[in-house]
Enzyme design. Sequence first.
Site, short mmCIF file in Angstrom:
data_model
loop_
_atom_site.label_atom_id
_atom_site.label_comp_id
_atom_site.label_asym_id
_atom_site.label_seq_id
_atom_site.Cartn_x
_atom_site.Cartn_y
_atom_site.Cartn_z
N TRP A 45 -55.87 -44.83 81.53
CA TRP A 45 -56.80 -43.70 81.61
C TRP A 45 -57.36 -43.30 80.25
O TRP A 45 -56.59 -43.19 79.28
CB TRP A 45 -56.06 -42.50 82.22
CG TRP A 45 -56.78 -41.21 82.04
CD1 TRP A 45 -56.73 -40.38 80.93
CD2 TRP A 45 -57.68 -40.58 82.96
NE1 TRP A 45 -57.54 -39.28 81.13
CE2 TRP A 45 -58.12 -39.37 82.37
CE3 TRP A 45 -58.14 -40.91 84.24
CZ2 TRP A 45 -59.00 -38.51 83.02
CZ3 TRP A 45 -59.01 -40.05 84.88
CH2 TRP A 45 -59.44 -38.86 84.26
N ASN A 47 -60.21 -40.14 78.61
CA ASN A 47 -61.32 -39.21 78.77
C ASN A 47 -62.01 -39.01 77.42
O ASN A 47 -62.42 -40.03 76.84
CB ASN A 47 -60.95 -37.92 79.53
CG ASN A 47 -59.76 -37.14 79.07
OD1 ASN A 47 -58.64 -37.57 79.25
ND2 ASN A 47 -59.96 -35.97 78.48
N ASP A 48 -62.16 -37.81 76.92
CA ASP A 48 -63.07 -37.53 75.80
C ASP A 48 -62.99 -38.51 74.61
O ASP A 48 -61.89 -38.87 74.19
CB ASP A 48 -62.75 -36.16 75.18
CG ASP A 48 -62.54 -35.08 76.19
OD1 ASP A 48 -62.71 -35.33 77.38
OD2 ASP A 48 -62.19 -33.96 75.77
N PHE A 104 -54.47 -33.22 72.25
CA PHE A 104 -55.76 -32.99 72.92
C PHE A 104 -56.91 -33.33 71.96
O PHE A 104 -56.71 -33.78 70.85
CB PHE A 104 -55.83 -31.53 73.38
CG PHE A 104 -55.29 -31.31 74.78
CD1 PHE A 104 -54.41 -32.20 75.38
CD2 PHE A 104 -55.66 -30.18 75.52
CE1 PHE A 104 -53.92 -32.00 76.67
CE2 PHE A 104 -55.19 -29.96 76.81
CZ PHE A 104 -54.31 -30.87 77.38
N ASP A 179 -60.14 -28.16 70.90
CA ASP A 179 -61.18 -29.15 70.61
C ASP A 179 -61.91 -28.88 69.29
O ASP A 179 -63.16 -28.80 69.24
CB ASP A 179 -62.20 -29.23 71.77
CG ASP A 179 -61.51 -29.43 73.12
OD1 ASP A 179 -60.36 -29.89 73.14
OD2 ASP A 179 -62.14 -29.12 74.15
N GLU A 230 -65.80 -26.23 76.18
CA GLU A 230 -64.92 -27.24 75.59
C GLU A 230 -65.72 -28.08 74.59
O GLU A 230 -66.95 -28.09 74.61
CB GLU A 230 -64.36 -28.17 76.67
CG GLU A 230 -63.54 -27.46 77.74
CD GLU A 230 -62.93 -28.39 78.78
OE1 GLU A 230 -61.77 -28.19 79.12
OE2 GLU A 230 -63.62 -29.31 79.26
C1 FRU Z 1 -62.34 -32.01 77.99
C2 FRU Z 1 -60.87 -31.65 77.82
C3 FRU Z 1 -60.65 -30.96 76.49
C4 FRU Z 1 -59.20 -31.23 76.24
C5 FRU Z 1 -59.02 -32.61 76.81
C6 FRU Z 1 -57.70 -32.85 77.47
O1 FRU Z 1 -62.57 -33.06 78.85
O2 FRU Z 1 -60.45 -30.85 78.89
O3 FRU Z 1 -60.99 -29.61 76.49
O4 FRU Z 1 -58.89 -31.17 74.89
O5 FRU Z 1 -60.05 -32.79 77.76
O6 FRU Z 1 -57.55 -34.18 77.83
#
Ligand code: FRU
Length: 504
Positions: A45, A47-48, A104, A179, A230
Site C-alpha cells: 500500500w 498513499n501521499d 505520517f 503534514d 491536509e
Molecule cells: C492524507 C493523510 C495525511 C496523513 C496521511 C496518513 O492522505 O491523511 O493527512 O499524514 O495521509 O497516511
Amino acid sequence: MLPVKPFLATIAALLTTCLAIGQSGLKSDQEPFRPLLHFTPQAHWINDPNGMVYHDGTYHLFFQYYPDGTKWGPMHWGHATSTDLLQWREHPIALYPDSLGYIFSGSAVVDAQNTSGFGKDGQLPLVAIFTHHDPTGEKNHTGKFQHQSLAYSIDNGNTWIKYAGNPVIPNPGIIDFRDPKVSWHEPTKQWIMTLATKDRITFYSSPNLKEWTKESEFGEKLGAHGGVWECPDLFTLTQAGVQKWILIVNINPGGPNGGSATQYFIGQFDGHQFTPDDEQTRWLDYGPDEYAGVIFSNTGKRRIFMGWMSNWDYADRVPTATWRGAMTLPRDLQLVKTSDGYRVASLPSPEVNKRAKLLTERRNVDMHLDKVPFVTPPNTPYAITLRGARLQEFSVRLFNDAGEELIVGYDQQKGQWYIDRGKAGQKDFANGFARRHVAARFTNSPQWDLRLIIDKTSIELFADGGLTTMTSIFFPTTLLNKSQLLATGPVKADITQVHTFSPD
Ligand code: FRU
C-alpha cells in the site's frame, strides 16, 4: 569475501528485483492494472507523496507506505529515486514507526547552510520534517497524538537518522495537526513551516529547523471546508514579472467531484502571514484521483507537482492485487493571468514530453466524419493531443473490444470538460465509482487544446494550456487502446496527434 556493506547492498538489490517481479510472478508490463509511466510501489500500500526533494541530480520521492499489506496500516516512509521523474528505483524503507508513533506525511529540505547543525565533515544534511502519529494516544482520545518531528541524512538521502530531540513541535491540543511542508524564506532568512491544523493552516518559523515559533493562521473561514485540511504547500510562482504566493491545501472529503482533492489560494506571504488576493476557491485538479499533491523542493524556479493518484473514498478497494496506489505524472505548474484573475495551470513536465514518440497525426479533422479509430500497440502508454480554433461540443471515446469505454469531452451548454468512466470497466468495488466527473473551463477563448495521457488504468486531462486538469483511474478488463473522435455536427480539430511512450 565481500565487504559487509556491498554484500548487504547486493542482497537488498536481489530482494528488490524479486519484489519488482511481484508476488504474482508477473513482470510489471504483464500485470493487468499496473501503469508503466507512473510510479507504483513494487508491492503493498502507498498513499501521499512525501519529502519530495531534488538533490545532486536526483529526485527523491518518499511516500506513505505500509509494507505488510495492501490496505492502509502503520505508516512508514517508503523511498524511491529518479533522475528523470519517470523511471523510479525503489529503495529500502527510509523511516520506520518508533516509540513516538507512525510516520505520517511531511517534507524534506536540503539544509544548504547547515542551519540545523546536522551536517558533518562538509556533507550537507537533507532534513525530513514529518508528523509522528501516536496510535495509543489516538485510541485513548488524548486529543494530542500528532506532533512534528525531524530526521536527517548525511549520505545524500540513503539512510536517515531520527533527531534525538523529537518532537520539535509538540501537539498544543489540536486533533488534526499534521503534514508539515517546510521551505526557506529568503527575504526573512528563516524556515517556514506550513502545517495543516484541522480547518486552517498554521505557519511557523525557525532559524534552524529545530526550534519553531508560531506566526499566524489562515483559512478558518475561507475556501472549501467539506472535510479536514491536509497536506499543504506554500511557494511562489511568477508570470511576466508578477510574483504570487500559492498556498495549496488538500482537503478530504469535500472535493469538487466528491472525496479528496487539492484546492489552492493565490495571494502574498510576508514571512509571517498569508494574505489571499480574493475569496475564490480554486482547484488544482478537478478529477477524483489526484490527492495530497505538493511540489518538489530545491528545484530552482521550476515548480514540479505530484500527487497520489487515488481518492480516500475507495483507495483501499481498487482491484489491484499485490500493490495499491500510484502517483500522478510529474507536472510543471505555471501562473496564468485569465480574464477572471490569476490561476495555476498544470502541464505534464518536459521530462514526460521527451519520452513521447509521434505515432499518428491527422490535420483538419472533421470529428463528425472522421470515424477511423486510432489504435495504439498493447501495453503502451499513449497521449492524445487535439487543438482547434473554435471550441464546440465534442468527445473522445477510448475503448476496447470488450465493449468498455471511457468518454472524455466538452459539454458546450455547461461550458465544462468532463471524463465519464461509467462504462470503463470494473466498478462494483465502490458505490458511485462509475460516473461522470466535470470541471469548469477557465477561458472564454474560442481556441482550445486538449492533452490526454493514458497509462493502462489512468487518464490525465490537461485542457486549455493546463488551466483545467483532471485525473481519473479506471479498471478495464483489457486495455482501452482504441480511440475515436465524436461530434454530432461539423466540429473541426486543426490537429490531432497520438504519441506513445516507450518504457525507457
Ligand atoms: C492524507 C493523510 C495525511 C496523513 C496521511 C496518513 O492522505 O491523511 O493527512 O499524514 O495521509 O497516511
